[in-house]
Design a protein around this motif. Structure first.
Motif, PDB file in Angstrom:
ATOM      1  N   VAL A  94      30.701  47.722  77.743  1.00 32.67           N
ATOM      2  CA  VAL A  94      31.506  46.831  76.900  1.00 32.67           C
ATOM      3  C   VAL A  94      30.659  46.413  75.710  1.00 32.67           C
ATOM      4  O   VAL A  94      29.483  46.069  75.866  1.00 32.67           O
ATOM      5  CB  VAL A  94      31.966  45.593  77.695  1.00 32.67           C
ATOM      6  CG1 VAL A  94      32.766  44.650  76.785  1.00 32.67           C
ATOM      7  CG2 VAL A  94      32.794  45.996  78.901  1.00 32.67           C
ATOM      8  N   PHE A  95      31.268  46.443  74.539  1.00 34.66           N
ATOM      9  CA  PHE A  95      30.552  46.007  73.326  1.00 34.66           C
ATOM     10  C   PHE A  95      31.502  45.225  72.424  1.00 34.66           C
ATOM     11  O   PHE A  95      32.727  45.334  72.528  1.00 34.66           O
ATOM     12  CB  PHE A  95      29.965  47.206  72.582  1.00 34.66           C
ATOM     13  CG  PHE A  95      30.987  48.227  72.142  1.00 34.66           C
ATOM     14  CD1 PHE A  95      31.588  48.141  70.907  1.00 34.66           C
ATOM     15  CD2 PHE A  95      31.334  49.273  72.997  1.00 34.66           C
ATOM     16  CE1 PHE A  95      32.520  49.078  70.507  1.00 34.66           C
ATOM     17  CE2 PHE A  95      32.270  50.213  72.595  1.00 34.66           C
ATOM     18  CZ  PHE A  95      32.866  50.123  71.345  1.00 34.66           C
ATOM     19  N   ASP A  96      30.906  44.398  71.533  1.00 33.51           N
ATOM     20  CA  ASP A  96      31.684  43.575  70.607  1.00 33.51           C
ATOM     21  C   ASP A  96      32.241  44.425  69.472  1.00 33.51           C
ATOM     22  O   ASP A  96      31.600  45.374  69.020  1.00 33.51           O
ATOM     23  CB  ASP A  96      30.806  42.476  70.003  1.00 33.51           C
ATOM     24  CG  ASP A  96      30.262  41.528  71.061  1.00 33.51           C
ATOM     25  OD1 ASP A  96      30.924  41.386  72.098  1.00 33.51           O
ATOM     26  OD2 ASP A  96      29.180  40.948  70.837  1.00 33.51           O
ATOM     27  N   VAL A  97      33.434  44.058  69.041  1.00 33.63           N
ATOM     28  CA  VAL A  97      34.056  44.714  67.886  1.00 33.63           C
ATOM     29  C   VAL A  97      34.164  43.683  66.758  1.00 33.63           C
ATOM     30  O   VAL A  97      34.681  42.581  66.956  1.00 33.63           O
ATOM     31  CB  VAL A  97      35.442  45.271  68.224  1.00 33.63           C
ATOM     32  CG1 VAL A  97      36.087  45.889  66.980  1.00 33.63           C
ATOM     33  CG2 VAL A  97      35.345  46.304  69.342  1.00 33.63           C
ATOM     34  N   ALA A  98      33.641  44.044  65.616  1.00 39.72           N
ATOM     35  CA  ALA A  98      33.669  43.158  64.453  1.00 39.72           C
ATOM     36  C   ALA A  98      34.025  43.963  63.218  1.00 39.72           C
ATOM     37  O   ALA A  98      33.849  45.183  63.183  1.00 39.72           O
ATOM     38  CB  ALA A  98      32.310  42.466  64.274  1.00 39.72           C
ATOM     39  N   VAL A  99      34.535  43.258  62.205  1.00 40.21           N
ATOM     40  CA  VAL A  99      34.960  43.927  60.972  1.00 40.21           C
ATOM     41  C   VAL A  99      34.226  43.311  59.784  1.00 40.21           C
ATOM     42  O   VAL A  99      33.916  42.115  59.787  1.00 40.21           O
ATOM     43  CB  VAL A  99      36.487  43.805  60.761  1.00 40.21           C
ATOM     44  CG1 VAL A  99      37.242  44.536  61.848  1.00 40.21           C
ATOM     45  CG2 VAL A  99      36.912  42.347  60.698  1.00 40.21           C
ATOM     46  N   PRO A 100      33.933  44.091  58.739  1.00 41.34           N
ATOM     47  CA  PRO A 100      33.385  43.519  57.505  1.00 41.34           C
ATOM     48  C   PRO A 100      34.491  42.824  56.729  1.00 41.34           C
ATOM     49  O   PRO A 100      35.661  43.173  56.836  1.00 41.34           O
ATOM     50  CB  PRO A 100      32.850  44.739  56.761  1.00 41.34           C
ATOM     51  CG  PRO A 100      33.707  45.868  57.243  1.00 41.34           C
ATOM     52  CD  PRO A 100      34.045  45.559  58.671  1.00 41.34           C
ATOM     53  N   LEU A 101      34.109  41.820  55.922  1.00 39.44           N
ATOM     54  CA  LEU A 101      35.125  41.104  55.148  1.00 39.44           C
ATOM     55  C   LEU A 101      34.547  40.664  53.795  1.00 39.44           C
ATOM     56  O   LEU A 101      34.671  41.405  52.816  1.00 39.44           O
ATOM     57  CB  LEU A 101      35.647  39.896  55.940  1.00 39.44           C
ATOM     58  CG  LEU A 101      36.924  39.231  55.385  1.00 39.44           C
ATOM     59  CD1 LEU A 101      38.072  40.223  55.371  1.00 39.44           C
ATOM     60  CD2 LEU A 101      37.293  38.005  56.218  1.00 39.44           C
ATOM     61  N   LEU A 102      33.890  39.526  53.733  1.00 32.67           N
ATOM     62  CA  LEU A 102      33.442  38.977  52.450  1.00 32.67           C
ATOM     63  C   LEU A 102      32.493  39.937  51.748  1.00 32.67           C
ATOM     64  O   LEU A 102      31.499  40.380  52.312  1.00 32.67           O
ATOM     65  CB  LEU A 102      32.754  37.631  52.671  1.00 32.67           C
ATOM     66  CG  LEU A 102      33.579  36.529  53.324  1.00 32.67           C
ATOM     67  CD1 LEU A 102      32.792  35.236  53.363  1.00 32.67           C
ATOM     68  CD2 LEU A 102      34.901  36.324  52.612  1.00 32.67           C
ATOM     69  N   ASP A 103      32.801  40.253  50.509  1.00 32.22           N
ATOM     70  CA  ASP A 103      32.003  41.130  49.641  1.00 32.22           C
ATOM     71  C   ASP A 103      32.008  42.585  50.087  1.00 32.22           C
ATOM     72  O   ASP A 103      31.462  43.438  49.385  1.00 32.22           O
ATOM     73  CB  ASP A 103      30.543  40.666  49.538  1.00 32.22           C
ATOM     74  CG  ASP A 103      30.400  39.327  48.856  1.00 32.22           C
ATOM     75  OD1 ASP A 103      31.269  38.994  48.038  1.00 32.22           O
ATOM     76  OD2 ASP A 103      29.414  38.613  49.147  1.00 32.22           O
ATOM     77  N   GLU A 104      32.570  42.898  51.263  1.00 30.58           N
ATOM     78  CA  GLU A 104      32.446  44.246  51.828  1.00 30.58           C
ATOM     79  C   GLU A 104      33.764  45.004  51.878  1.00 30.58           C
ATOM     80  O   GLU A 104      33.813  46.183  51.544  1.00 30.58           O
ATOM     81  CB  GLU A 104      31.857  44.173  53.246  1.00 30.58           C
ATOM     82  CG  GLU A 104      30.445  43.640  53.303  1.00 30.58           C
ATOM     83  CD  GLU A 104      29.455  44.572  52.645  1.00 30.58           C
ATOM     84  OE1 GLU A 104      29.781  45.755  52.452  1.00 30.58           O
ATOM     85  OE2 GLU A 104      28.345  44.119  52.316  1.00 30.58           O
ATOM     86  N   ALA A 105      34.851  44.355  52.315  1.00 23.77           N
ATOM     87  CA  ALA A 105      36.090  45.106  52.547  1.00 23.77           C
ATOM     88  C   ALA A 105      37.275  44.162  52.597  1.00 23.77           C
ATOM     89  O   ALA A 105      37.131  42.949  52.840  1.00 23.77           O
ATOM     90  CB  ALA A 105      35.996  45.901  53.851  1.00 23.77           C
ATOM     91  N   HIS A 106      38.448  44.728  52.361  1.00 21.11           N
ATOM     92  CA  HIS A 106      39.705  44.047  52.635  1.00 21.11           C
ATOM     93  C   HIS A 106      40.129  44.401  54.055  1.00 21.11           C
ATOM     94  O   HIS A 106      39.584  45.322  54.681  1.00 21.11           O
ATOM     95  CB  HIS A 106      40.782  44.476  51.648  1.00 21.11           C
ATOM     96  CG  HIS A 106      40.402  44.268  50.209  1.00 21.11           C
ATOM     97  ND1 HIS A 106      40.070  43.050  49.697  1.00 21.11           N
ATOM     98  CD2 HIS A 106      40.301  45.156  49.167  1.00 21.11           C
ATOM     99  CE1 HIS A 106      39.790  43.159  48.409  1.00 21.11           C
ATOM    100  NE2 HIS A 106      39.917  44.434  48.064  1.00 21.11           N
ATOM    101  N   LEU A 107      41.106  43.699  54.574  1.00 20.07           N
ATOM    102  CA  LEU A 107      41.579  43.925  55.931  1.00 20.07           C
ATOM    103  C   LEU A 107      43.088  44.090  55.908  1.00 20.07           C
ATOM    104  O   LEU A 107      43.805  43.249  55.348  1.00 20.07           O
ATOM    105  CB  LEU A 107      41.191  42.747  56.829  1.00 20.07           C
ATOM    106  CG  LEU A 107      41.584  42.847  58.312  1.00 20.07           C
ATOM    107  CD1 LEU A 107      40.914  44.043  58.971  1.00 20.07           C
ATOM    108  CD2 LEU A 107      41.206  41.558  59.040  1.00 20.07           C
ATOM    109  N   SER A 108      43.559  45.191  56.513  1.00 20.37           N
ATOM    110  CA  SER A 108      44.994  45.444  56.616  1.00 20.37           C
ATOM    111  C   SER A 108      45.391  45.385  58.079  1.00 20.37           C
ATOM    112  O   SER A 108      44.819  46.101  58.914  1.00 20.37           O
ATOM    113  CB  SER A 108      45.342  46.812  56.023  1.00 20.37           C
ATOM    114  OG  SER A 108      46.716  47.092  56.183  1.00 20.37           O
ATOM    115  N   ILE A 109      46.358  44.536  58.421  1.00 18.72           N
ATOM    116  CA  ILE A 109      46.826  44.362  59.802  1.00 18.72           C
ATOM    117  C   ILE A 109      48.266  44.813  59.887  1.00 18.72           C
ATOM    118  O   ILE A 109      49.109  44.390  59.083  1.00 18.72           O
ATOM    119  CB  ILE A 109      46.703  42.896  60.250  1.00 18.72           C
ATOM    120  CG1 ILE A 109      45.250  42.412  60.125  1.00 18.72           C
ATOM    121  CG2 ILE A 109      47.197  42.727  61.681  1.00 18.72           C
ATOM    122  CD1 ILE A 109      45.068  40.945  60.446  1.00 18.72           C
ATOM    123  N   THR A 110      48.536  45.686  60.848  1.00 18.11           N
ATOM    124  CA  THR A 110      49.906  46.156  61.086  1.00 18.11           C
ATOM    125  C   THR A 110      50.355  45.626  62.435  1.00 18.11           C
ATOM    126  O   THR A 110      49.694  45.865  63.460  1.00 18.11           O
ATOM    127  CB  THR A 110      49.986  47.681  61.074  1.00 18.11           C
ATOM    128  OG1 THR A 110      49.475  48.160  59.818  1.00 18.11           O
ATOM    129  CG2 THR A 110      51.414  48.153  61.255  1.00 18.11           C
TER     130      THR A 110
END
Length: 910
Positions: free
Chosen positions: A147-163
């Motif tokens: 098991v490992f943590d899942v994280a996303v880049p955001l500030l200064d790095e990427a936008h996030l699209s959620i469906t």
């Protein structure tokens, strides 16, 4: 420090790539092996079958069948090598992923909520974590799962699209709320701004965050006005880009690293769509915003907004309310989403952040917050820059310089336009010394908005930067024209100096001529539309001058600030856009019309005490909303003015022009400076000019040097007669001139008698005649023998005509005939007539045929312009009578008549 920061950024990027490669390896991608075996289609098919079945599960029959394949030996050998490396990396992979997430998602970015929820962050906002946790995933191995943590880049790095998936709105809200609270809890209050838009909901968008809405940290937008949000974000991008480009930076993160300061907050815009494609214009604007947003510290979170963005975008696709797929882990791995945060705890945490932000900002901002800690330290060589208000707790600057040379301000009555002008003037005056900034202030409406900036009877202080203050000039359009003429002359002077030093702008001129006095000039004209209210010569000349100043003034540091309640009806500029095109800085008060671009409706929704600041000619993406503090209440501006005046009280006093009051002769500089001289000059009134000048008439020994006052306005006529006589008296030595007065108008006798006593008190010979004709006869018949200059002060000549026309028995000439002789020949023998005729027709009767040349100067009161043409060389005279004003013309010096203000007599009139 900059090198270490860049190394850290590189490590973060490397870590992100490693995360993706480790996950791909754990899931059995084996990409390199497949690329090596892609020589033939049969190799690809065979490899896929073998990978799925697994080497250990292949039956002897299958192995026998596969062994007959031409590529079997090569494939089996490659797969055995890959399988060994796969399980070696798989064993360490999840552990490495956990370490990577922990390193790049420190504190609230990756820790459990119990460790941070409800606490106010302390990160100053100079750098952001590289990853933000959203859940966990499990990598299934041969004998054990990891098991490992899942994280996303955001500030200064990427936008996030959620469906989303059906019935997963609560899960989507939980993801977004989790991320936003992690971000808000990481940084100190004010470092992050949240913008919420939901196409389907007016309210209840992440309601647990609403305590933040009373601060600058959270802003909600109307569901039908997506363009408002996009325009605001575009404005931030353009402003930050322009600021960065001027300083040599390309991104906001680079500015933070190099300067060690957080000049702008991060912004996260959350857009809830409904799965339907945006219209063409909205989709295009969203793509434009997204392409430049990350460099400006703006990240988008798009929920069910089907738009392809040409920039870095991470995705989260919900399978149900608890599971999702993420682009960070690949689409073959299921992410178990973090549980929703308890709404009550989120509300308390949001309230704590809001209270901390309010405490940090010190509550509502005041005028004092606009002022610098030290006064007069800035240079205006390149531009004028001063804050005029606050948005989201941060100051909003107005910049006046070569890029935005002129300002157009609009706002209906009561919208706060005057308060804004005071905030602007005070903020600039506090930053720039009077040697750096010169102000010319003109208010056309019936009020005294700028009166306090000049010395008065109750307060002797003044704003040291002010050179001219004009108030109550709504009926004196000529004064506005005089200001434009002054600015045009100053523009010519500066252009000549720039040409001499071979430079093209003010900054270079100041560098080449450091000993010269070249402050930036700001001319503020409130209710400027009055200047163009008529279809006459004033409007024509003002339009021409204003266009020239607007076009060429930018390079020489001359700037216009034009304010109006409504610019829609200015006919003078129909088809002449030169002025408005140069007013690239637009400021719209609430409910202002026709100030911003036609499609920009930001002013409609602007709240009271706010202004829309736009440095891009009113185009919507340049909007900046600013709360303007109270700058015009009693004693608010005065405190600043006193401080500045104490520093610069030895400087020049500003010229105050008050159209509601007539100037006093005894206090007028042109009168008090008069001394005996050989060229006496009669002062008839104050010139409507930037300088405090008087209109005067020289009375040399030359034909036609007589003065006629025309009209029935007794108070103004008496004033002109009085000031003419008294000013002449100061220029003759005692006994060097004789004043001869005649007044058949009974109501005016007291005023004439008072003048008589004053002339005698000053040592001059003065006589008030009971009968005029005998003295006229004496003078006309003895002109050649006169040894003393004479001044005839004839009041109400038209009332004397019946007596003058009568002839005594045996006398060839009447008194009127002798008067005509004196008017024609008297000036050549130092006998000058200053007469008052109550109508133009009676003056014509007095002069007779072809006698108009004998009146070289006249001042008309309540007389229509078309009646004056015979005395103005046949020109068309535009004049409509105005109380307290006169039209003045001196044939020897004037090309056209000018409006003057008669002096105020001490007793106020007749």
């Amino acid at each position: 420090m900059a090198n270490r920061a860049e190394e850290q950024r590189n490590r973060v990027r490397t870590a992100l790539e490693r995360v993706r490669s480790q996950i791909a390896l754990v899931l059995g991608a084996a990409a390199n092996a497949r690329q090596a075996a892609e020589a033939e289609l049969a190799k690809l098919e065979l490899e896929r079958v073998i990978v799925r079945a697994g080497i250990n599960q292949v039956t002897p029959q299958q192995q026998a069948e596969w062994s007959r394949h031409p590529a079997s030996a090569e494939v089996f050998s490659a797969l055995r090598a890959i399988r060994g490396q796969f399980y070696t990396d798989w064993t360490a992979g999840p552990n490495a992923l956990r370490e990577l997430v922990a390193a790049n998602a420190p504190g609230p970015a990756g820790r459990p909520p119990g460790d941070w929820l409800g606490r106010v962050g302390a990160n100053p906002g100079l750098s952001a974590p590289g990853l933000w946790r959203i859940g966990s995933a499990t990598a299934e191995g041969q004998d054990i799962s990891r098991v490992f943590d899942v994280a996303v880049p955001l500030l200064d790095e990427a936008h996030l699209s959620i469906t989303s998936a059906p019935k997963t709105r609560e899960a989507v809200d939980a993801i977004v709320e989790n991320l936003l609270m992690r971000v808000l809890s990481t940084f100190e209050p004010g470092a992050v701004r949240i913008h919420l838009w939901d196409i389907g909901q007016l309210t209840a968008i992440l309601p647990s965050l609403y305590p933040l809405s009373r601060t600058s940290a959270l802003t909600l937008y109307d569901p039908s006005r997506l363009e408002d949000l996009l325009d605001e974000l575009a404005g931030h991008i353009r402003r930050i880009h322009a600021t960065g480009m001027q300083a040599g930076y390309t991104t906001l993160s680079e500015i933070r690293r190099e300067t060690g300061q957080r000049t702008e907050p991060w912004r996260i815009a959350v857009l809830y769509g409904n799965g339907e494609t945006l219209d063409h214009e909205q989709a295009r604007e969203l793509k434009r915003v997204a392409s430049g947003a990350l460099a400006a510290g703006i990240s988008l979170i798009l929920i069910d907004v089907p738009t392809a963005l040409s920039t870095s975008v991470e995705t989260i696709d919900l399978l149900d309310s608890r599971r999702a797929m993420s682009s960070m882990t690949g689409h073959d791995l299921v992410v178990d989403l973090d549980t929703p945060l308890p709404s009550s705890q989120v509300t308390r945490a949001a309230r704590a952040i809001a209270e901390a932000l309010i405490a940090k900002q010190g509550g509502p901002r005041s005028f004092a917050d606009l002022l610098p800690t030290e006064f007069g330290k800035e240079s205006s060589a390149r531009e004028l820059r001063a804050p005029v208000g606050f948005y989201e707790g941060e100051p909003v600057d107005v910049v006046i310089g070569d890029a935005s040379p002129h300002v157009l301000i609009g706002g209906p009555s009561g919208s706060g336009k005057t308060n804004f002008l005071y905030a602007l003037l005070g903020s600039m005056a506090a930053r720039y010394s009077p040697n750096e900034l010169a102000l010319y202030l003109l208010d056309f409406k019936e009020g005294v908005s700028f009166a306090g900036l000049a010395p008065g009877r109750k307060d002797a202080s003044w704003l040291p930067h002010a050179r001219l203050v004009g108030i109550n000039v709504n009926t004196d359009r000529e004064f506005g024209l005089a200001l434009l003429r002054f600015l045009a002359e100053e523009l010519r002077r500066r252009s000549a100096a720039a040409k001499e030093h071979e430079v093209t702008n003010l900054a270079d001129l100041r560098e080449q001529d450091p000993e010269g006095h070249w402050p930036r000039i700001v001319a503020v004209i409130d209710e400027f539309q009055y200047l163009f209210a008529g279809r006459d010569a004033v409007t024509a000349q003002a339009t021409q001058l204003l266009e020239d100043i607007a076009r060429r003034g930018r390079s020489q540091g001359i700037h216009l600030v034009l304010a109006s309640q409504d610019v829609a009806g200015i006919e003078a500029f129909w088809g002449k856009p030169a002025v408005f095109e140069q007013c690239t800085l637009r400021i719209a008060m609430p409910k202002a019309r026709r100030v911003l671009a036609d499609t920009n409706n930001a002013a409609v929704a602007a709240p009271k005490w706010h202004a829309v600041i736009n440095h891009d000619s009113g185009v919507a993406h340049g909007n900046q909303l600013a709360h303007v503090p109270d700058a015009s209440s009693k004693d608010v501006f005065v405190k600043l003015q006193h401080k500045l005046w104490e520093r610069h009280s030895d400087g020049p006093r500003p010229r105050l022009f008050d159209g509601a009051h007539s100037p006093e002769l005894d206090r007028f500089p042109a009168f008090t400076r008069l001394k005996p001289n050989s060229k006496p000059r009669a002062l008839v009134g104050q010139s409507i000019d930037v300088t405090e000048a008087a209109c005067g008439v020289e009375l040399p020994s030359a034909p036609g040097r007589n003065i006629a006052v025309l009209g029935s306005a007794a108070a103004e006529a008496l004033s002109i007669m009085d000031s003419s006589a008294r000013s002449l008296a100061r220029q003759y030595r005692h006994g060097a001139v004789e004043f001869i007065l005649s007044c058949p108008i009974e109501s005016c006798v007291p005023a004439v008698t008072e003048l008589l006593h004053q002339l005698r008190a000053e040592g001059h010979s003065a006589t008030l005649l009971d009968e005029l004709s005998p003295r006229l006869t004496e003078l006309s018949e003895g002109l050649s023998t006169l040894d003393t200059p004479k001044v005839l002060l004839l009041y109400g000549v038209d009332a004397s005509l019946p007596a003058l026309e009568a002839k005594a028995p045996g006398v060839m000439k009447s008194g009127l005939d002798h008067l005509r002789v004196l008017l024609k020949q008297g000036p050549g023998h130092a006998v000058h007539t200053i007469g008052w005729w109550r109508s133009v027709s009676r003056l014509k009767d007095t002069l007779g045929f072809a006698g108009t040349d004998d009146i070289g100067t006249w001042a008309a009161l309540d007389v229509q312009g078309n009646e004056l043409a015979p005395f103005a060389a046949g020109m068309v005279v535009h004049w409509s009578p105005r109380p307290g004003r006169a039209l003045f013309f001196d044939r020897s010096t004037h090309g056209a008549p000018e409006v003057i203000i008669p002096f105020q007599r001490p007793d106020g009139g007749a």
